[in-house]
Design an enzyme around this catalytic site. Structure first.
Site, PDB file in Angstrom:
ATOM      1  N   TYR A   1      -2.618  -0.729  10.258  1.00 21.20           N
ATOM      2  CA  TYR A   1      -2.560  -0.904   8.805  1.00 21.20           C
ATOM      3  C   TYR A   1      -1.210  -0.442   8.265  1.00 21.20           C
ATOM      4  O   TYR A   1      -0.576  -1.150   7.474  1.00 21.20           O
ATOM      5  CB  TYR A   1      -3.698  -0.123   8.152  1.00 21.20           C
ATOM      6  CG  TYR A   1      -3.879  -0.423   6.683  1.00 21.20           C
ATOM      7  CD1 TYR A   1      -4.391  -1.657   6.284  1.00 21.20           C
ATOM      8  CD2 TYR A   1      -3.550   0.500   5.706  1.00 21.20           C
ATOM      9  CE1 TYR A   1      -4.563  -1.953   4.937  1.00 21.20           C
ATOM     10  CE2 TYR A   1      -3.719   0.215   4.365  1.00 21.20           C
ATOM     11  CZ  TYR A   1      -4.227  -1.008   3.983  1.00 21.20           C
ATOM     12  OH  TYR A   1      -4.394  -1.300   2.662  1.00 21.20           O
TER      13      TYR A   1
ATOM     14  N   SER B   1       0.861  -1.181   0.000  1.00 21.92           N
ATOM     15  CA  SER B   1       0.000   0.000   0.000  1.00 21.92           C
ATOM     16  C   SER B   1       0.895   1.229   0.000  1.00 21.92           C
ATOM     17  O   SER B   1       2.070   1.146   0.392  1.00 21.92           O
ATOM     18  CB  SER B   1      -0.888   0.005   1.250  1.00 21.92           C
ATOM     19  OG  SER B   1      -1.526   1.261   1.434  1.00 21.92           O
TER      20      SER B   1
END
Length: 251
Positions: A157, A144
């Site tokens: 995350y 990501s």
């Protein structure tokens, strides 16, 4: 000739969103795919749609945080299709923004178990098979932009995606001499069911952050993944491909 003709492998988290798009694109490029997910209905639907379009796919219930499940997934690919040429470690979950000191430890552990441990296990068992059978395979992990840059409130995350980036780079150098390529994609905001299910103001905020002022379509991430898995990227390994319309560079 299709980019993935005659190859076989797995895509985790393939019951919806980015994973679904990747599995469908890989199958369309000629590969046999094990669609792995914990969402049985979603995974079976994806397999049905792939086979109806003329592709080859089968479903397997897999919790990527379970070592037994991941080992069984690799075995299933080989049993069903005769080999394991590629692996796509895509399964992941997110969480709403919350200050670190307010985050529930159980929530942190769950994100890390799926987004970081899941990538580790997928690499471990795919590489072990490829090494044992002298296969110069290709592996892609879904990282990501938050694996390369912090994002406020996303402690678990961000940490898990930094781990995915580190695992990608380490595996790439550890297995280069065996011809095994390992890369990652680093998407920006993507219009997945998981994303759009969040509160409207959060979704709008993510869209506004993108230089394009729109989220990516899952198919746009899938196109980058297929390129990395294919021989078109035969000299690319250890790379983190940003698929975010310049977001990280603009920031």
């Amino acid at each position: 000739m299709a980019l993935m003709e005659g190859r076989a492998g797995f895509v985790t988290g393939a019951g919806a969103g980015i994973g679904e798009a990747i599995a469908k694109r890989i199958a369309a490029e000629g590969a046999s795919v094990v669609v792995a997910d914990v969402d049985d209905a979603g995974g079976e639907r994806v397999v049905r749609e792939i086979t109806e379009a003329g592709g080859t796919a089968s479903y397997l219930h897999v919790d990527v945080s379970s070592e037994d499940d991941v080992r069984a997934m690799v075995d299933a690919v080989v049993e069903r299709y005769g080999t394991l040429d590629f692996a796509m470690n895509n399964a992941g979950i997110g969480h709403l923004p919350v200050p670190l000191h307010e985050m529930e430890t159980a929530q942190y552990d769950k994100v890390m178990a799926i987004d970081a441990r899941g990538v580790f296990l997928g690499l471990k068992y795919a590489i072990a098979y490829m090494r044992e059978h002298d296969i110069a395979g290709s592996i892609v992990n879904t990282a990501s932009g938050t694996g390369l840059k912090a994002s406020k409130g996303l402690t678990a995350y961000v940490t898990s995606k930094h781990a995915a980036v580190g695992l990608t780079r380490m595996a790439a150098i550890d297995y280069a001499e065996h011809g095994i390529r390992v890369n990652a994609v680093a998407p920006g905001s993507v219009k997945t069911p998981q994303m759009v299910a969040q509160p409207a103001d959060i979704v709008a905020g993510y869209e506004a952050l993108m230089p394009s002022k729109r989220m990516a379509r899952p198919e746009e991430i899938a196109a980058a993944v297929v390129w990395l898995l294919s021989d078109e990227a035969s000299y690319v390994s250890g790379d983190i491909v940003e698929v975010d319309f310049g977001y990280l560079q603009a920031g």
